[in-house]
Design a protein around this motif. Structure first.
Motif, PDB file in Angstrom:
ATOM      1  N   GLN A  40      76.268  85.904 129.588  1.00  0.00           N
ATOM      2  CA  GLN A  40      75.121  85.609 128.725  1.00  0.00           C
ATOM      3  C   GLN A  40      75.544  85.419 127.272  1.00  0.00           C
ATOM      4  O   GLN A  40      74.932  84.659 126.535  1.00  0.00           O
ATOM      5  N   GLU A  41      76.593  86.130 126.837  1.00  0.00           N
ATOM      6  CA  GLU A  41      77.114  85.944 125.480  1.00  0.00           C
ATOM      7  C   GLU A  41      77.863  84.623 125.370  1.00  0.00           C
ATOM      8  O   GLU A  41      77.677  83.851 124.426  1.00  0.00           O
ATOM      9  N   ARG A  42      78.708  84.369 126.340  1.00  0.00           N
ATOM     10  CA  ARG A  42      79.527  83.156 126.325  1.00  0.00           C
ATOM     11  C   ARG A  42      78.665  81.902 126.404  1.00  0.00           C
ATOM     12  O   ARG A  42      79.048  80.836 125.900  1.00  0.00           O
ATOM     13  N   ALA A  43      77.479  82.038 126.997  1.00  0.00           N
ATOM     14  CA  ALA A  43      76.573  80.892 127.105  1.00  0.00           C
ATOM     15  C   ALA A  43      76.195  80.361 125.728  1.00  0.00           C
ATOM     16  O   ALA A  43      76.060  79.140 125.536  1.00  0.00           O
ATOM     17  N   TYR A  44      76.010  81.255 124.780  1.00  0.00           N
ATOM     18  CA  TYR A  44      75.702  80.799 123.419  1.00  0.00           C
ATOM     19  C   TYR A  44      76.836  79.941 122.871  1.00  0.00           C
ATOM     20  O   TYR A  44      76.608  78.906 122.241  1.00  0.00           O
ATOM     21  N   PHE A  45      78.066  80.342 123.131  1.00  0.00           N
ATOM     22  CA  PHE A  45      79.220  79.592 122.642  1.00  0.00           C
ATOM     23  C   PHE A  45      79.358  78.255 123.354  1.00  0.00           C
ATOM     24  O   PHE A  45      79.787  77.265 122.751  1.00  0.00           O
ATOM     25  N   ASP A  46      78.995  78.233 124.622  1.00  0.00           N
ATOM     26  CA  ASP A  46      78.972  76.948 125.338  1.00  0.00           C
ATOM     27  C   ASP A  46      78.030  75.973 124.647  1.00  0.00           C
ATOM     28  O   ASP A  46      78.334  74.776 124.521  1.00  0.00           O
ATOM     29  N   ARG A  47      76.899  76.478 124.166  1.00  0.00           N
ATOM     30  CA  ARG A  47      75.937  75.612 123.474  1.00  0.00           C
ATOM     31  C   ARG A  47      76.403  75.302 122.049  1.00  0.00           C
ATOM     32  O   ARG A  47      76.272  74.168 121.593  1.00  0.00           O
TER      33      ARG A  47
END
Length: 279
Positions: free
Chosen positions: A177-184
């Motif tokens: 869920q944290e890494r998802a922000y970085f993907d965006r």
């Protein structure tokens, strides 16, 4: 004009200077220095850095915690510290400044994202902060083509960013869920991005300068635990970033992780990350 920008989580600036940070700073030709976890007063910073630096400092609400600063050889045109909703306490974690470089406006942000802790209020605060960043990044990109967010972001974006990633997929710092922000954050601008946790959302088009420079290789890591043999075996995390708008990223060169020569010469558990931008 080349501008050398460094970021480092100093883990307490007074302790860092006692251990040798001043020697590093005196030899690196830094133009803009972003600090996190200052944990000191503005007066302390002024005394340690000396009169040649123009200092902006946003201290944490709780004394002795967090704190971010920007020190520069030239004076900032303006600075801002707000992020997210009015009732969201970002004190000591987000500091923006505009610098006039020739005919360009360079915006630099020193930020210190919460470390978080799964299933606790600390993690809730971390997600609120990442959400606020997601809202603010497009605004920064509209403000100027030359915007840069640096600091300890406390998230390893991909498996390449943590030596022992398999053991950390359920821990703060490498949660999907944290890494998802970085993907965006780093996804192609305007395109729909499928993220690490399966969620989808529009990419913001920012560039991870460190990953672009290093390529698809493990590390180079920027943080190692003080405990055990983490530093000696290079069992680290890459959690200190330069995130740039595409126009600024295209001007980046000489990305360097200033890893200490040995465990006993370290002055923080993080290492400086230094990049030149040819504006």
């Amino acid at each position: 004009m080349s501008v050398r920008i460094a970021t480092v989580n100093v883990n307490g600036v007074r302790a860092a200077f006692r251990k040798g940070m001043g020697d590093w700073l005196n030899t690196r030709g830094i133009d803009i220095l972003a600090l996190q976890e200052v944990r000191a007063s503005t007066e302390d910073l002024e005394e340690l850095l000396g009169p040649d630096w123009n200092i902006l400092h946003d201290a944490a609400t709780a004394k002795g915690r967090a704190g971010v600063a920007l020190a520069s050889r030239s004076t900032a045109e303006i600075h801002r510290v707000s992020l997210g909703a009015d009732d969201f306490d970002t004190a000591g974690r987000w500091l923006e400044a505009d610098y006039k470089i020739g005919d360009k406006i360079l915006t630099v942000v020193s930020t210190y994202v919460h470390s978080g802790e799964v299933d606790t209020p600390k993690q809730v605060e971390k997600f609120k902060f990442l959400e606020a960043m997601q809202e603010r990044l497009p605004e920064l990109a509209k403000h100027t083509d030359y915007a840069l967010v640096v600091g300890d972001l406390n998230v390893g974006h991909t498996e390449l960013d943590i030596k022992n990633w398999k053991g950390n997929v359920k821990r703060a710092g490498f949660l999907p869920q944290e890494r998802a922000y970085f993907d965006r954050f780093m996804g192609p601008a305007g395109e729909n991005v499928t993220s690490a946790d399966g969620s989808t959302g529009p990419g913001l088009g920012w560039v991870d300068v460190g990953r672009e420079a290093a390529g698809q290789v493990p590390g180079p890591y920027t943080w190692w635990s003080w405990r055990g043999q983490a530093f000696d075996t290079d069992a680290g995390w890459r959690i200190d970033y330069h995130l740039a708008t595409p126009a600024l990223a295209a001007l980046a060169s000489n990305y360097t992780v200033d890893r200490a020569e040995s465990y006993d010469t370290r002055w923080s558990d993080h290492t400086p990350v230094v990049v030149d931008y040819n504006l």
